[in-house]
Design an enzyme around this catalytic site. Structure first.
Site, PDB file in Angstrom:
ATOM      1  N   HIS A  19       0.808  -1.211   0.000  1.00  0.00           N
ATOM      2  CA  HIS A  19       0.000   0.000   0.000  1.00  0.00           C
ATOM      3  C   HIS A  19       0.843   1.264   0.000  1.00  0.00           C
ATOM      4  O   HIS A  19       0.429   2.284  -0.561  1.00  0.00           O
ATOM      5  CB  HIS A  19      -0.967  -0.032   1.178  1.00  0.00           C
ATOM      6  CG  HIS A  19      -2.036  -1.077   1.026  1.00  0.00           C
ATOM      7  ND1 HIS A  19      -2.603  -1.748   2.088  1.00  0.00           N
ATOM      8  CD2 HIS A  19      -2.616  -1.591  -0.094  1.00  0.00           C
ATOM      9  CE1 HIS A  19      -3.504  -2.603   1.635  1.00  0.00           C
ATOM     10  NE2 HIS A  19      -3.525  -2.534   0.317  1.00  0.00           N
ATOM     11  N   HIS A  42      -8.295  -7.968  -7.512  1.00  0.00           N
ATOM     12  CA  HIS A  42      -8.689  -8.804  -6.369  1.00  0.00           C
ATOM     13  C   HIS A  42      -8.936  -7.874  -5.179  1.00  0.00           C
ATOM     14  O   HIS A  42      -8.091  -7.717  -4.313  1.00  0.00           O
ATOM     15  CB  HIS A  42      -7.608  -9.833  -6.051  1.00  0.00           C
ATOM     16  CG  HIS A  42      -7.371 -10.814  -7.162  1.00  0.00           C
ATOM     17  ND1 HIS A  42      -6.655 -10.487  -8.290  1.00  0.00           N
ATOM     18  CD2 HIS A  42      -7.767 -12.099  -7.315  1.00  0.00           C
ATOM     19  CE1 HIS A  42      -6.612 -11.540  -9.095  1.00  0.00           C
ATOM     20  NE2 HIS A  42      -7.282 -12.524  -8.528  1.00  0.00           N
ATOM     21  N   SER A 103      -7.024  -1.882  -0.457  1.00  0.00           N
ATOM     22  CA  SER A 103      -6.675  -1.156  -1.676  1.00  0.00           C
ATOM     23  C   SER A 103      -7.848  -0.402  -2.303  1.00  0.00           C
ATOM     24  O   SER A 103      -7.651   0.709  -2.811  1.00  0.00           O
ATOM     25  CB  SER A 103      -6.019  -2.095  -2.692  1.00  0.00           C
ATOM     26  OG  SER A 103      -6.811  -3.240  -2.935  1.00  0.00           O
ATOM     27  N   GLY A 150     -11.115 -11.069 -11.947  1.00  0.00           N
ATOM     28  CA  GLY A 150     -10.371  -9.881 -12.334  1.00  0.00           C
ATOM     29  C   GLY A 150      -9.378 -10.110 -13.452  1.00  0.00           C
ATOM     30  O   GLY A 150      -9.133  -9.218 -14.269  1.00  0.00           O
ATOM     31  N   ASP A 170      -3.201  -8.400  -7.083  1.00  0.00           N
ATOM     32  CA  ASP A 170      -2.669  -9.022  -5.861  1.00  0.00           C
ATOM     33  C   ASP A 170      -3.553 -10.187  -5.415  1.00  0.00           C
ATOM     34  O   ASP A 170      -4.200 -10.114  -4.371  1.00  0.00           O
ATOM     35  CB  ASP A 170      -2.484  -7.991  -4.745  1.00  0.00           C
ATOM     36  CG  ASP A 170      -3.797  -7.361  -4.314  1.00  0.00           C
ATOM     37  OD1 ASP A 170      -4.745  -7.341  -5.126  1.00  0.00           O
ATOM     38  OD2 ASP A 170      -3.896  -6.918  -3.162  1.00  0.00           O
TER      39      ASP A 170
END
Length: 288
Positions: A19, A42, A103, A150, A170
Site C-alpha cells: 500500500h 482482487h 486497496s 479480475g 494481488d
C-alpha cells in the site's frame, strides 16, 4: 477456492509494502490532468477492523502498520512511509488505528472526480462487504464493484478511453494457477495497452512458482520494451516456529520515475522498523 480472507492479514508487513508503493504510484499518476482508470483485480472487502475477530486471531497488524505507527512517534519517517501512515490514519478519527483501508479505499481516497475505479471480487462474503462499504462512499459512477474474475474482467477496460490506467493485481496465490495467470495477465495487458502502469504483489514463500514469478514478469516487461521496478521486503526467515508470511515483493511495469528514489529511502527504514530477526532485509532493482 473461496477459503482466503484478507481480514486475517490486514495491515501486516506485506500490506505496508504494497500500500505504500500503491499510494506513491497513484500520487504521481494523478499529477497529470488527464483522467485515470484504476483497476483492482482482487479487491477484497475494502475496509477491515483491526480490533475485530478476524484481525485479532492472527494479530499480524501488530507487527505491521501498528508497529510502524508506534515507531513513527519516536522518529522521522521516510516520506513514502509517512504518506502511507497519514492515509491510514485518515480513516481513524481517534488516536488509535482500528480501521484499516484495503486497496479499494486507498485508491478511491486518492482519485479525482474525473477518475474511475473498477473493483473485481469473487469471494461471496467479501463481495457483499465490499458492495456495502462502497455504497457508503456515495461515489456514484466513479466506483464500480464487479462480481467477476479480475484476470479476465480487466481485458474489456484496456485500453481505457483516457489512455491512462493503473492496474493492481494481488491475488491470494492460494490457488497454484495464480502464479501462471499473473504473467499471462501482464502479457495480454501489455499487448492491449503497453503504456499502462501495472503493479503486482506476490508472496515470497518456499515454492518454485513464487521465486520464478518476478523473473517471468521481468521477461514480459523486457519483451514489451517497458521500464520495470522490483522491490522486496523480508521481515524474518521463512518457516520456523512462527507461522505466517515472512517476505513479499512488488513488481511494477511503467513505474513512476520518482518511485525508485522514494523506495531507496523507505525500504531500509521498513527493515529497521518491521524486521523481526537478523534475516530482515530488502532488495530494490529497476531496468528497462
Amino acid at each position: 477456492m473461496f477459503s482466503y480472507r484478507h481480514a486475517f492479514h490486514a495491515g501486516n508487513h506485506a500490506d505496508v509494502l504494497k500500500h505504500a508503493v500503491l499510494i506513491a504510484t497513484l500520487q504521481h499518476l494523478t499529477t497529470k490532468e488527464a483522467a485515470l482508470t484504476v483497476l483492482d483485480t482482487h479487491a477484497g472487502a475494502g475496509l477491515y477492523r483491526l480490533d475485530g475477530d478476524y484481525a485479532r486471531t492472527s494479530a499480524e497488524a501488530d507487527a505491521g502498520v501498528l508497529r510502524l505507527a508506534a515507531q513513527a512517534d519516536t522518529g522521522t519517517l521516510a516520506p513514502l512511509l509517512q504518506d502511507y501512515l497519514d492515509l491510514v490514519r485518515s480513516f481513524n478519527p481517534g488516536a488509535h488505528i482500528r480501521i484499516y483501508p484495503g486497496s479499494p479505499f486507498i485508491l478511491q481516497k486518492l482519485l479525482r472526480p474525473n477518475d474511475r475505479l473498477k473493483l473485481f471480487e469473487l469471494h461471496p462474503t467479501d463481495l457483499r462487504a465490499l458492495a456495502g462499504n462502497v455504497a457508503q462512499l456515495q461515489a456514484g459512477r466513479q466506483v464500480a464493484v464487479l462480481q467477476e474474475d479480475g484476470f479476465a474482467g480487466l481485458r474489456r477496460f484496456l485500453p481505457p478511453p483516457s489512455r491512462r490506467a493503473l492496474v493492481l493485481c494481488d491475488p491470494s496465490y492460494e490457488i497454484k494457477s495464480d502464479y501462471a495467470r499473473v504473467p499471462e495477465m501482464l502479457q495480454d495487458a501489455l499487448k492491449r495497452f503497453a503504456t499502462g502502469t501495472y503493479a503486482v504483489w506476490y508472496p515470497i514463500i518456499p515454492r518454485p512458482e513464487a521465486h520464478d514469478l518476478p523473473r517471468r514478469l521481468k521477461a514480459q516487461a523486457l519483451r514489451a520494451g517497458r521500464n520495470w521496478l522490483h522491490a522486496t521486503l523480508t521481515v524474518r526467515a521463512g518457516g520456523g516456529p512462527r507461522p505466517g508470511l515472512g517476505a513479499s515483493g512488488m513488481f511494477l511495469v511503467n513505474p513512476p520515475h520518482t518511485l525508485h528514489a522514494a523506495l531507496q529511502q523507505a525500504l531500509p527504514q521498513m527493515v529497521e522498523l518491521l524486521g523481526q530477526d537478523r534475516n530482515a532485509a530488502h532488495t530494490l532493482e529497476a531496468g528497462g
